[in-house]
Design an enzyme around this catalytic site. Structure first.
Site, PDB file in Angstrom:
ATOM      1  N   GLU A   9       0.831  -1.206   0.000  1.00  0.00           N
ATOM      2  CA  GLU A   9       0.000   0.000   0.000  1.00  0.00           C
ATOM      3  C   GLU A   9       0.864   1.254   0.000  1.00  0.00           C
ATOM      4  OE1 GLU A   9      -1.376  -0.094   4.640  1.00  0.00           O
ATOM      5  OE2 GLU A   9      -2.271  -1.555   3.298  1.00  0.00           O
TER       6      GLU A   9
ATOM      7  N   LYS B 238       2.617   4.635   1.218  1.00  0.00           N
ATOM      8  CA  LYS B 238       3.040   5.225   2.493  1.00  0.00           C
ATOM      9  C   LYS B 238       2.566   6.675   2.444  1.00  0.00           C
ATOM     10  CE  LYS B 238       6.884   5.603   5.701  1.00  0.00           C
ATOM     11  NZ  LYS B 238       6.653   6.951   6.161  1.00  0.00           N
TER      12      LYS B 238
ATOM     13  N   ASP C  81       1.855  10.400   3.356  1.00  0.00           N
ATOM     14  CA  ASP C  81       2.745  11.355   4.004  1.00  0.00           C
ATOM     15  C   ASP C  81       1.905  12.421   4.707  1.00  0.00           C
ATOM     16  OD1 ASP C  81       5.050  12.466   4.782  1.00  0.00           O
ATOM     17  OD2 ASP C  81       5.722  13.102   2.805  1.00  0.00           O
TER      18      ASP C  81
ATOM     19  N   LYS D 250      11.110   3.600   0.412  1.00  0.00           N
ATOM     20  CA  LYS D 250      10.978   5.051   0.199  1.00  0.00           C
ATOM     21  C   LYS D 250      11.453   5.434  -1.195  1.00  0.00           C
ATOM     22  CE  LYS D 250      11.504   7.737   3.825  1.00  0.00           C
ATOM     23  NZ  LYS D 250      10.737   8.800   4.490  1.00  0.00           N
TER      24      LYS D 250
ATOM     25  N   CYS E 241      20.186  44.704 -19.094  1.00  0.00           N
ATOM     26  CA  CYS E 241      20.135  43.356 -19.647  1.00  0.00           C
ATOM     27  C   CYS E 241      21.519  42.713 -19.526  1.00  0.00           C
ATOM     28  CB  CYS E 241      19.711  43.401 -21.113  1.00  0.00           C
ATOM     29  SG  CYS E 241      19.916  41.817 -21.944  1.00  0.00           S
TER      30      CYS E 241
ATOM     31  N   CYS F 293      22.835  42.331 -23.435  1.00  0.00           N
ATOM     32  CA  CYS F 293      23.127  43.453 -24.331  1.00  0.00           C
ATOM     33  C   CYS F 293      23.265  44.788 -23.604  1.00  0.00           C
ATOM     34  CB  CYS F 293      22.047  43.557 -25.407  1.00  0.00           C
ATOM     35  SG  CYS F 293      20.464  44.090 -24.741  1.00  0.00           S
TER      36      CYS F 293
ATOM     37  N   CYS G 288      13.960  42.672 -21.487  1.00  0.00           N
ATOM     38  CA  CYS G 288      14.878  43.399 -22.352  1.00  0.00           C
ATOM     39  C   CYS G 288      14.111  43.607 -23.651  1.00  0.00           C
ATOM     40  CB  CYS G 288      16.147  42.577 -22.611  1.00  0.00           C
ATOM     41  SG  CYS G 288      17.096  43.200 -24.007  1.00  0.00           S
TER      42      CYS G 288
ATOM     43  N   CYS H 149      19.656  41.618 -29.300  1.00  0.00           N
ATOM     44  CA  CYS H 149      20.200  41.110 -28.037  1.00  0.00           C
ATOM     45  C   CYS H 149      20.669  39.670 -28.262  1.00  0.00           C
ATOM     46  CB  CYS H 149      19.109  41.189 -26.973  1.00  0.00           C
ATOM     47  SG  CYS H 149      19.599  40.495 -25.405  1.00  0.00           S
TER      48      CYS H 149
HETATM   49  P1  AMP Z   1       8.081   6.952   9.765  1.00  0.00           P
HETATM   50  O1  AMP Z   1       7.305   8.006  10.508  1.00  0.00           O
HETATM   51  O2  AMP Z   1       8.741   7.499   8.537  1.00  0.00           O
HETATM   52  O3  AMP Z   1       8.971   6.161  10.651  1.00  0.00           O
HETATM   53  O4  AMP Z   1       7.045   5.926   9.189  1.00  0.00           O
HETATM   54  C1  AMP Z   1       6.061   5.346   9.996  1.00  0.00           C
HETATM   55  C2  AMP Z   1       4.782   6.070   9.741  1.00  0.00           C
HETATM   56  O5  AMP Z   1       4.356   5.897   8.420  1.00  0.00           O
HETATM   57  C3  AMP Z   1       3.660   5.536  10.533  1.00  0.00           C
HETATM   58  O6  AMP Z   1       3.639   6.068  11.821  1.00  0.00           O
HETATM   59  C4  AMP Z   1       2.470   5.987   9.759  1.00  0.00           C
HETATM   60  O7  AMP Z   1       2.064   7.256  10.216  1.00  0.00           O
HETATM   61  C5  AMP Z   1       3.003   6.219   8.369  1.00  0.00           C
HETATM   62  N1  AMP Z   1       2.310   5.428   7.354  1.00  0.00           N
HETATM   63  C6  AMP Z   1       1.845   5.961   6.213  1.00  0.00           C
HETATM   64  N2  AMP Z   1       1.235   5.044   5.461  1.00  0.00           N
HETATM   65  C7  AMP Z   1       1.284   3.886   6.142  1.00  0.00           C
HETATM   66  C8  AMP Z   1       0.807   2.581   5.875  1.00  0.00           C
HETATM   67  N3  AMP Z   1       0.169   2.275   4.738  1.00  0.00           N
HETATM   68  N4  AMP Z   1       1.030   1.634   6.803  1.00  0.00           N
HETATM   69  C9  AMP Z   1       1.680   1.926   7.950  1.00  0.00           C
HETATM   70  N5  AMP Z   1       2.155   3.145   8.255  1.00  0.00           N
HETATM   71  C10 AMP Z   1       1.969   4.131   7.360  1.00  0.00           C
HETATM   72 ZN    ZN Z   2      19.211  42.274 -24.025  1.00  0.00          ZN
END
Ligand code: AMP
Ligand code: ZN
Length: 658
Positions: free
Chosen positions: A111, A113, A115, A304, A396, A399, A412, A418
């Site tokens: 799945e 990750k 952010d 990552k 410029c 030129c 310019c 130029c």
């Molecule tokens: P890190 O904070 O970089 O150590 O990564 C761990 C964190 O990734 C977890 O605490 C989650 O908040 C986040 N995370 C995001 N997506 C997922 C996922 N699909 N499964 C588990 N953790 C996830």
């Molecule tokens: Zn010029």
């Protein structure tokens, strides 16, 4: 390094990380990118391993950051863990093999990750009792009132026993964009936006941000046992939690790798910010057997993706003159590795942008680079005592003419004299989307300008092989090739010819629209403003630029010179393609196996279609390749016809035979 040096370096690293953690977690103003933070952290962990010592104040002893005093503390019943991480396929394969040694028929889920910000939700008697941040893993902040405003978090569920789930608070990229459109204080990125919204003492602020929580783990459940993650997800869905839309299992490394690569390739199309993928063992009993280290579960790993955003030092700013006379500031950076390339320069767009972002030299700035896009400076990370304002140029750089201010830009106006402007115009004229003269790089244009007095695009057509041989590095083969490429370019399609003229603001899309409407150069040259404005994507500025360009006698000379050199423009009707898709609005999404995006777009446009990038109710149909994301979802929501790639190939055959 001897022991004493290692210890002192560890102390230094701890100071640095603690400082950055405070800024990131407590103040929500990051002073360094995640990738840089990871680097410091990894270095510290490595030294701890080598020396066998973990200092009492080491950040590796805990998982998260400091707790804001304004929030009540929440002690987690079950510790929240971090994730084991890797950044290349070798490490990932090793990890998979290790697991397979212990679990013979291991199956893995894959799945995104996400952010954002980790959130733990506790339910009792079918009601949301508390929501908490991760904090240091054992104690987090109570953010119940804030999280209650998030619409994807169910306040009531069917299950009556105690339940603790873990998920990620996120702000979708479309919501971020929408929010920033009207916000007086735009948010820098989706991750900061979530942290700032949830860890905000005023729940009303949280509510305005339109967040989501995607749940990915059941940390605790009273009186129930699940066999697999898949079963957990079914249960979560039944209780109205938002979980990943797709769930697939993989067992061999080859298919895992293929899928990870595909996700990486398409992540730009997602509506959520992700920074990798997470691989998890599906079987719950096997997970329990493998257990946890002090920091993370042994049954999951995050892969990552290469960082796309980093901070680095801005050393200097140079000013560049483009083909339209526009002056662009270019930041000279301390080189950094970004998304698989070394970045040394980045655009600052224009002088107005420098002021707006308050960029100074000798400061640290955030740089972003995603595939095939020019690196861009997002904002200042931190200033140094040497930081100084960037001076607005008066002359410029090419030129020496006095520059003219127009909106946020400087220009310019010495258009025909130029040097840099001329060279850039010739390079543009020869580029792939214009006249497509292969082998005519900026460097060659520069040499031609200096040694062969090529001062206008029409001069290219007077060049002889003998002349080219005078240039440094030109042997018979290379010279012949360029002469041939110049010859071939003499019969351009009308839209490419329009684009090659380099009229300010007229890109490839506008050029195609203009070619379609006006059919030949004569019509375009005498087009009225009203006629130009009748095109959907042509605004007043573009229309004025076109009219001004053709009004200028120098353009007349240029076009006559080109005709005299033997250029014969293919008129729009002559392209001879079927117009079976005339006026149809089409969106392409996902990875197509049999076509390049660009090639297919061109082909469909030749058939009269309008290929756009957003799905709306006016879209006639979409073509969805593998791993299509939000656009496919949107199309389904709006009942827009969806073709798979295979179906579409069939349709194309049918259309072509008509
Ligand atoms: P890190 O904070 O970089 O150590 O990564 C761990 C964190 O990734 C977890 O605490 C989650 O908040 C986040 N995370 C995001 N997506 C997922 C996922 N699909 N499964 C588990 N953790 C996830
Ligand atoms: Zn010029």
């Amino acid at each position: 390094m001897n022991d004493k040096q290692i210890l002192s370096h560890m102390n230094e690293l701890i100071d640095q990380i603690t400082h950055h953690n405070y800024n990131y977690y407590s103040l929500d103003t990051p002073t360094i990118s995640d990738a840089e933070w990871d680097k410091l952290y990894d270095e510290l962990m490595n030294l701890e391993k080598i020396s066998g010592t973990v200092l009492s104040n080491s950040p590796t002893k805990r998982v998260g950051g400091d707790i804001l005093t304004g929030f009540k503390k929440h002690t987690h019943k079950i510790n929240l863990y971090s994730l084991n991480k890797c950044t290349n396929f070798k490490e990932l394969e090793e990890w998979v093999n290790d697991i397979k040694e212990k679990v013979s028929d291991a199956k893995f889920s894959l799945e995104h990750k996400y952010d954002g910000l980790t959130i733990s939700l506790t339910y009792k008697n079918g009601k949301l009792l508390t929501a908490a941040t991760r904090g240091n893993g054992s104690i987090g902040e109570n953010v119940t009132e804030q999280v209650k405003t998030i619409k994807t978090v169910p306040l009531k569920i069917d299950f009556e026993g105690e339940l603790i789930v873990q998920g990620e608070g996120i702000m979708s990229l479309s919501n971020l964009k929408k929010y920033n459109k009207t916000a007086t204080d735009p948010l820098k990125n989706a991750r900061n936006a979530v942290a700032g919204a949830i860890r905000n003492l005023d729940p009303k602020v949280t509510a305005t941000r339109n967040l989501d929580v995607i749940v990915y783990t059941i940390s605790y459940i009273e009186g129930k046992n699940f066999v697999s993650q898949q079963e957990e997800y079914e249960f979560l869905k039944q209780n109205r939690f938002l979980v990943a839309k797709e769930f697939n299992l993989y067992s061999d490394f080859k298919s895992i790798k293929k899928q990870v690569e595909l996700i990486g390739k398409n992540k730009g199309e997602l509506d959520i910010l992700t920074d990798g993928v997470v691989l998890k063992l599906n079987d719950i009993a096997e997970r329990t057997d493998l257990g946890y280290t002090a920091k993370f579960p042994r049954w999951a790993i995050a892969y990552k993706f290469a960082a796309e955003e980093l901070s680095t030092k801005l050393k200097d700013v140079v000013w560049q003159v483009g083909r339209t006379g526009k002056i662009t500031p270019i930041a000279i950076l301390e080189p950094v590795e970004l998304a698989g390339a070394t970045v040394r320069r980045a655009t600052l767009n224009n002088y107005g942008d420098i002021l707006r972002k308050q960029i100074k030299t000798h400061s640290y700035v955030f740089v972003r680079r995603s595939n095939e896009v020019i690196p861009e400076i997002l904002g200042v990370a931190r200033l140094t005592p040497q930081s100084t304002d960037i001076q607005k140029p008066i002359h410029c750089p090419s030129c020496g003419s006095i520059l003219v201010e127009d909106g946020a830009n400087l220009f310019c106006r010495n258009f025909y004299d130029c040097e840099e402007q001329i060279k850039d115009r010739i390079t543009h004229f020869a580029s792939r989307d214009a006249m497509n003269i292969e082998g005519l790089s900026g460097k060659t244009v520069e040499a031609m300008y200096e040694k062969l007095r090529v001062k206008s695009v029409s001069d290219l057509y007077q060049l002889t092989k003998e002349e080219l041989l005078k240039l440094e590095g030109f042997k018979d083969k290379k010279a012949t090739k360029i002469i041939k490429a110049i010859e071939i370019s003499k019969t351009p399609e009308f839209n490419k010819f329009i684009y090659s003229l380099g009229i300010s603001g007229i890109g490839t899309k506008a050029s195609k629209d203009l070619a379609k409407k006006f059919k030949n150069l004569n019509n375009l040259m005498f087009a009225t403003k009203e006629e130009l404005l009748s095109l959907h994507d042509v605004g007043t500025i573009m229309a004025d630029n076109i009219i001004e360009f053709f009004k200028n006698p120098v353009s007349d000379w240029l076009i006559n010179d080109l005709k005299f050199s033997g250029i014969v423009i293919k008129e729009e009707e002559e392209t001879g393609h079927s117009k079976a898709l005339w006026g149809k609005k089409i969106v392409l999404t996902g990875t197509l196996e049999n076509f390049g995006r660009k090639e297919l777009t061109e082909m469909l446009e030749k058939m009269g279609a309008n290929v756009t990038s957003t799905v709306s109710k006016n879209t006639d149909f979409i073509v969805a390749g593998e791993n299509a994301g939000s656009k496919l979802t949107k199309a389904k929501e709006l009942n827009v016809k969806v073709y798979t790639e295979k179906e579409f190939i069939e349709k194309l055959k049918e259309l072509k035979s008509k």
